[in-house]
Design an enzyme around this catalytic site. Sequence first.
Site, PDB file in Angstrom:
ATOM      1  N   CYS A 237     -34.765-100.512 -39.937  1.00 35.81           N
ATOM      2  CA  CYS A 237     -34.537 -99.173 -40.486  1.00 35.81           C
ATOM      3  C   CYS A 237     -35.839 -98.599 -41.007  1.00 35.81           C
ATOM      4  CB  CYS A 237     -33.498 -99.226 -41.602  1.00 35.81           C
ATOM      5  SG  CYS A 237     -33.109 -97.597 -42.297  1.00 35.81           S
TER       6      CYS A 237
ATOM      7  N   CYS B 267     -35.429 -96.495 -44.175  1.00 35.01           N
ATOM      8  CA  CYS B 267     -35.245 -97.310 -45.386  1.00 35.01           C
ATOM      9  C   CYS B 267     -36.559 -97.924 -45.866  1.00 35.01           C
ATOM     10  CB  CYS B 267     -34.245 -98.429 -45.118  1.00 35.01           C
ATOM     11  SG  CYS B 267     -32.669 -97.905 -44.422  1.00 35.01           S
ATOM     12  N   ASP B 268     -37.353 -98.433 -44.936  1.00 37.82           N
ATOM     13  CA  ASP B 268     -38.499 -99.277 -45.303  1.00 37.82           C
ATOM     14  C   ASP B 268     -39.865 -98.713 -44.922  1.00 37.82           C
ATOM     15  OD1 ASP B 268     -36.580-101.154 -46.138  1.00 37.82           O
ATOM     16  OD2 ASP B 268     -36.453-102.009 -44.124  1.00 37.82           O
TER      17      ASP B 268
END
Length: 447
Positions: free
Chosen positions: A231, A234-235
């Site tokens: 992701c 997300c990261d």
Amino acid sequence: MQSLLGKRQHQVRATAAGCASAVCDRATGKLGTSLARCPVLRPAVQIRAGRLRFRPLQASLQVSTLLHQHPTVPWHAHVLSSGCLCAMQEISADVVIVGGGPAAHAAAVYLGRAELEPILFEGWMANGLAPGGQLTTTTYVENFPGFPEPILGNDLCDRFRKQSLAYGTTIYTETVTQLQLQNGPPFKMCTDSKAVTANAVIIATGAAAKRLRIPGAEEDTGFWNKGISACAVCDGSSPLFRNQPVGVVGGGDAAMEEAGFLARYASKVYIIHRFDYLEASKVMAKRARANPKIEFVWQSEVLEAYGREEDDCLGGVVVRDNKTGQVSKLPLCGLFFAIGHVPATKFLRGQLELDEYGYIITAPDSTATSIKGVFAAGDVQDRKWRQAITAAGSGCMAALEVERYLAEKENPSSCSFDDGGAAAPGANWGSSGNAAAGPNEQPVAVA
């Protein structure tokens, strides 16, 4: 020693027959999810859980088979005919939530505040993930509202769980293995040790990101969460990737979108694709090709990930050119898999309408599925956004729709919402002007 061993075996059998294993059922919340996630203790816990639940599992399989073969026979007749009544705990509820991520717990909080006493089955390593879903595979979460400082994915999931418990949700760490939806309500389901009936069901089982099964990408011994992720949103903004080269595996719209996002932070983004063409839409492909930070590595596959000498983070990948057969190293600080997701819908066995990718189809602007009284929330019905916050939002929607459905079912003349969006008589979420009940019956403001 032999007598002690025999005595212990007898105790284990007795525990199994009574379905009272604390390892398998954390309804009281005394055991944290960290036990199931610990790479050292998890195998031992799973083995012990399997031993303790062997008999209930056999009973559940018998009931499941009978339900599938004879769906018109009464539910209790199945339990009695299987000869396992003593092993199956019978439970009935207004609403059951299947899932353990942000969608499931958002629904649980809303339903708990509405005093519907929801039951939530968060699963036991269901779909290969610990209770909490994909959030348990991430490190720091920085984009969930209410947390100015980054919070670990596991810690965020634990907070979800505590809040659900605080508002009256009963949580079982068991996996729903069988559902009978088409002849409901009441809807019927079973786990390894419980036979459940419910007037409404929310499916919030999520989806798991597909990963490359290559050396170096393992969670426990490899570089997962140490440079490898599934992701980018997300990261991708992590300091680990800023001004560093990263790679994206994939050739569809998701890969192009993630590469574009990563290009904001990384010094270089390599899109590694096994073909010499893209499956992405023309618009997304054009946008990726026009980005000066993005470079394509055509007709290539990642064979292995290796680390850096100075620490235990990702240092690069070994890539094979499928056209020439040449193998080379590509130094990277980040590798992102963008090869799709697998929704957790196999256990439904075709009872709900799914799209071509296996996601549950819901009505527009709704969480209602193809069966009245069954709702779907979170990533299990969201192929586009797949974020914790959007999952929580759809969990809220599902809970409100369940309230409306149950109110209309009990009193057809009542309606939870009118066409103008205001709450109508019969709603049970604080719309009458009375404060909703909080933990320990304390009045709280209605959001």
